[in-house]
Motif scaffolding. Sequence first.
Motif, PDB file in Angstrom:
ATOM      1  N   THR A   1     -96.823  15.085  66.614  1.00 13.38           N
ATOM      2  CA  THR A   1     -95.916  14.314  65.751  1.00 13.38           C
ATOM      3  C   THR A   1     -96.491  12.909  65.608  1.00 13.38           C
ATOM      4  O   THR A   1     -97.055  12.369  66.557  1.00 13.38           O
TER       5      THR A   1
ATOM      6  N   PHE B   1     -91.937   1.199  63.794  1.00 13.54           N
ATOM      7  CA  PHE B   1     -93.349   0.854  63.787  1.00 13.54           C
ATOM      8  C   PHE B   1     -94.226   2.075  64.088  1.00 13.54           C
ATOM      9  O   PHE B   1     -94.004   2.771  65.070  1.00 13.54           O
TER      10      PHE B   1
ATOM     11  N   ARG C   1    -102.543   6.873  66.077  1.00 14.79           N
ATOM     12  CA  ARG C   1    -102.614   7.674  67.310  1.00 14.79           C
ATOM     13  C   ARG C   1    -102.564   9.162  66.986  1.00 14.79           C
ATOM     14  O   ARG C   1    -103.363   9.951  67.471  1.00 14.79           O
TER      15      ARG C   1
ATOM     16  N   VAL D   1     -79.131   7.819  68.232  1.00 11.30           N
ATOM     17  CA  VAL D   1     -79.667   9.169  67.967  1.00 11.30           C
ATOM     18  C   VAL D   1     -79.641   9.898  69.314  1.00 11.30           C
ATOM     19  O   VAL D   1     -80.145   9.363  70.298  1.00 11.30           O
TER      20      VAL D   1
ATOM     21  N   LYS E   1     -80.658  11.884  72.480  1.00 14.50           N
ATOM     22  CA  LYS E   1     -81.990  12.081  73.070  1.00 14.50           C
ATOM     23  C   LYS E   1     -82.230  13.584  73.181  1.00 14.50           C
ATOM     24  O   LYS E   1     -81.655  14.243  74.037  1.00 14.50           O
TER      25      LYS E   1
ATOM     26  N   LEU F   1     -85.105  15.098  73.781  1.00 13.81           N
ATOM     27  CA  LEU F   1     -86.305  15.531  74.502  1.00 13.81           C
ATOM     28  C   LEU F   1     -85.963  16.596  75.557  1.00 13.81           C
ATOM     29  O   LEU F   1     -86.712  17.545  75.744  1.00 13.81           O
TER      30      LEU F   1
ATOM     31  N   SER G   1     -95.145  13.271  76.015  1.00  8.34           N
ATOM     32  CA  SER G   1     -94.458  12.293  75.160  1.00  8.34           C
ATOM     33  C   SER G   1     -95.123  10.930  75.333  1.00  8.34           C
ATOM     34  O   SER G   1     -95.895  10.722  76.268  1.00  8.34           O
ATOM     35  N   PHE G   2     -94.805  10.028  74.431  1.00  6.37           N
ATOM     36  CA  PHE G   2     -95.354   8.666  74.485  1.00  6.37           C
ATOM     37  C   PHE G   2     -94.234   7.677  74.746  1.00  6.37           C
ATOM     38  O   PHE G   2     -93.083   7.930  74.402  1.00  6.37           O
ATOM     39  N   LYS G   3     -94.583   6.558  75.322  1.00  6.94           N
ATOM     40  CA  LYS G   3     -93.627   5.476  75.525  1.00  6.94           C
ATOM     41  C   LYS G   3     -94.274   4.191  75.055  1.00  6.94           C
ATOM     42  O   LYS G   3     -95.370   3.835  75.494  1.00  6.94           O
TER      43      LYS G   3
HETATM   44  O1  PMT Z   1     -99.261   5.231  64.989  1.00 13.42           O
HETATM   45  P1  PMT Z   1     -99.859   4.043  65.694  1.00 13.42           P
HETATM   46  O2  PMT Z   1     -99.782   2.805  64.847  1.00 13.42           O
HETATM   47  O3  PMT Z   1    -101.231   4.354  66.222  1.00 13.42           O
HETATM   48  O4  PMT Z   1     -98.924   3.772  66.958  1.00 13.42           O
HETATM   49  C1  PMT Z   1     -98.824   4.757  67.945  1.00 13.42           C
HETATM   50  C2  PMT Z   1     -97.523   4.593  68.764  1.00 13.42           C
HETATM   51  C3  PMT Z   1     -97.555   3.256  69.464  1.00 13.42           C
HETATM   52  C4  PMT Z   1     -96.304   4.671  67.852  1.00 13.42           C
HETATM   53  C5  PMT Z   1     -97.526   5.788  69.781  1.00 13.42           C
HETATM   54  O5  PMT Z   1     -98.651   5.695  70.621  1.00 13.42           O
HETATM   55  C6  PMT Z   1     -96.240   5.796  70.622  1.00 13.42           C
HETATM   56  O6  PMT Z   1     -96.135   5.120  71.633  1.00 13.42           O
HETATM   57  N1  PMT Z   1     -95.212   6.613  70.215  1.00 13.42           N
HETATM   58  C7  PMT Z   1     -93.917   6.720  70.907  1.00 13.42           C
HETATM   59  C8  PMT Z   1     -93.036   5.520  70.588  1.00 13.42           C
HETATM   60  C9  PMT Z   1     -91.825   5.483  71.510  1.00 13.42           C
HETATM   61  O7  PMT Z   1     -91.767   4.791  72.485  1.00 13.42           O
HETATM   62  O8  PMT Z   1     -90.912   6.302  71.208  1.00 13.42           O
HETATM   63  P2  PMT Z   1     -89.498   6.493  71.963  1.00 13.42           P
HETATM   64  O9  PMT Z   1     -89.318   5.752  73.214  1.00 13.42           O
HETATM   65  O10 PMT Z   1     -88.486   6.253  70.923  1.00 13.42           O
HETATM   66  O11 PMT Z   1     -89.615   7.989  72.305  1.00 13.42           O
HETATM   67  C10 PMT Z   1     -90.321   8.507  73.409  1.00 13.42           C
HETATM   68  C11 PMT Z   1     -90.638   9.951  73.119  1.00 13.42           C
HETATM   69  O12 PMT Z   1     -89.493  10.754  72.853  1.00 13.42           O
HETATM   70  C12 PMT Z   1     -91.535  10.056  71.934  1.00 13.42           C
HETATM   71  O13 PMT Z   1     -92.516  10.969  72.286  1.00 13.42           O
HETATM   72  C13 PMT Z   1     -90.601  10.521  70.818  1.00 13.42           C
HETATM   73  O14 PMT Z   1     -91.314  11.309  69.889  1.00 13.42           O
HETATM   74  C14 PMT Z   1     -89.526  11.311  71.571  1.00 13.42           C
HETATM   75  N2  PMT Z   1     -88.127  11.160  71.090  1.00 13.42           N
HETATM   76  C15 PMT Z   1     -87.588   9.929  70.920  1.00 13.42           C
HETATM   77  C16 PMT Z   1     -86.265   9.760  70.535  1.00 13.42           C
HETATM   78  C17 PMT Z   1     -85.502  10.918  70.332  1.00 13.42           C
HETATM   79  N3  PMT Z   1     -84.210  10.824  69.938  1.00 13.42           N
HETATM   80  N4  PMT Z   1     -86.035  12.135  70.525  1.00 13.42           N
HETATM   81  C18 PMT Z   1     -87.343  12.263  70.877  1.00 13.42           C
HETATM   82  O15 PMT Z   1     -87.856  13.370  71.007  1.00 13.42           O
END
Ligand code: PMT
Length: 334
Positions: A56, A75, A80, A229, A231, A233, A249-251
């Motif tokens: 994703t 953002f 990535r 929203v 969560k 995950l 997943s990413f943070k």
């Molecule tokens: O695209 P670039 O400009 O290269 O930037 C890449 C990035 C910095 C965006 C990427 O590397 C990144 O860190 N992505 C995750 C951003 C983030 O912190 O997301 P989050 O904390 O909202 O979610 C954490 C994880 O849960 C993510 O993997 C997300 O896809 C997932 N998630 C989040 C919220 C939600 N309600 N359900 C989810 O599944």
Amino acid sequence: MSPHTTNGVSINEDAENTYFQTNPSPKALTKHQALALEFIQYHLENAPDRRIVLVTSGGTTVPLENQTVRFIDNFSAGTRGATSAEYFLQEGYAVIFLHRQFSLLPYSRHYSHSTNCFLDFMEESEDGERVVVRKEYQEKMRRVLQQYQYAKNNRLLLLLPFTTVIEYMFELRSLATLMQPIGSRALFYLAAAVSDFFIPRDRMEEHKIQSREGRGGSGRQLVINLDPVPKFLSNLVHSWAPKGSMIVSFKLETDPSLLVSKAEQALDRYQHDLVIGNMLMTRKWEVVFISRDGGERWIRVPKTRRSKSFSGIEALVGKAERKPDSEPVDLEGG
Ligand code: PMT
């Protein structure tokens, strides 16, 4: 119904039912499901050992109006995700690339959002009869073109776009469920930046909000009331995704003192395989891997190689320089 527990982790079925029943499913969902099903079946039948990854990528939007003029954005350029997808393809994976529409795509990313206009890569031939790639770009473009054509001709890359956070959630749930037959050869690589807040359908304005009318504030102020929203995950890990699949997943954080603890919290809460943490300002050069074996491993691109974009997947496939665990971030030292 209250949240139910699997392996000590709560899955909120109520939140899931409410979210997916009260928000509209994306117009393209049925078409995307058919394309994904065909893609998965093709690989299961023709290359049963092949791993399939759902990447994703990009940021989700939160529309303020149903006929959307304004929206809140998250953002992410998609660097990535698009870069990682190329590495996965190089490692023999088939890739389902769920991406924000018009964000970076594997292979075309080298040219599409570059500081050069794509026309700057070309020139007229000396005889003036053809348009050709300028000499200095030919070697790289040939390499990228060959990789792109290989992926295309072998049906290794499926591109599926989303725009809003609601579309993203519907697509994610549907793709994860369709990936069930892949079992432990499925990988989820969740690099998208997903909005934490949204406006539910029943509270969304139908038409463009008029600046003269004001909304909820004093005078002409616009006050926006956003819901969290859910969560999902944990629902993905314990219900939607195939048993035995790997989930990464990413943070993203901006405060360095929070990054590791928030990544550890996410791993603890959702019980998946790996959280890759990155800071907004340094995400192109360093990431931290937080895994279940309790390790905190920083991966850094040496300063001399920082002109190349870094996806983090180099580390998963062992191609990035590894520095000792828990080494402090030292951009200046290189
Ligand atoms: O695209 P670039 O400009 O290269 O930037 C890449 C990035 C910095 C965006 C990427 O590397 C990144 O860190 N992505 C995750 C951003 C983030 O912190 O997301 P989050 O904390 O909202 O979610 C954490 C994880 O849960 C993510 O993997 C997300 O896809 C997932 N998630 C989040 C919220 C939600 N309600 N359900 C989810 O599944």
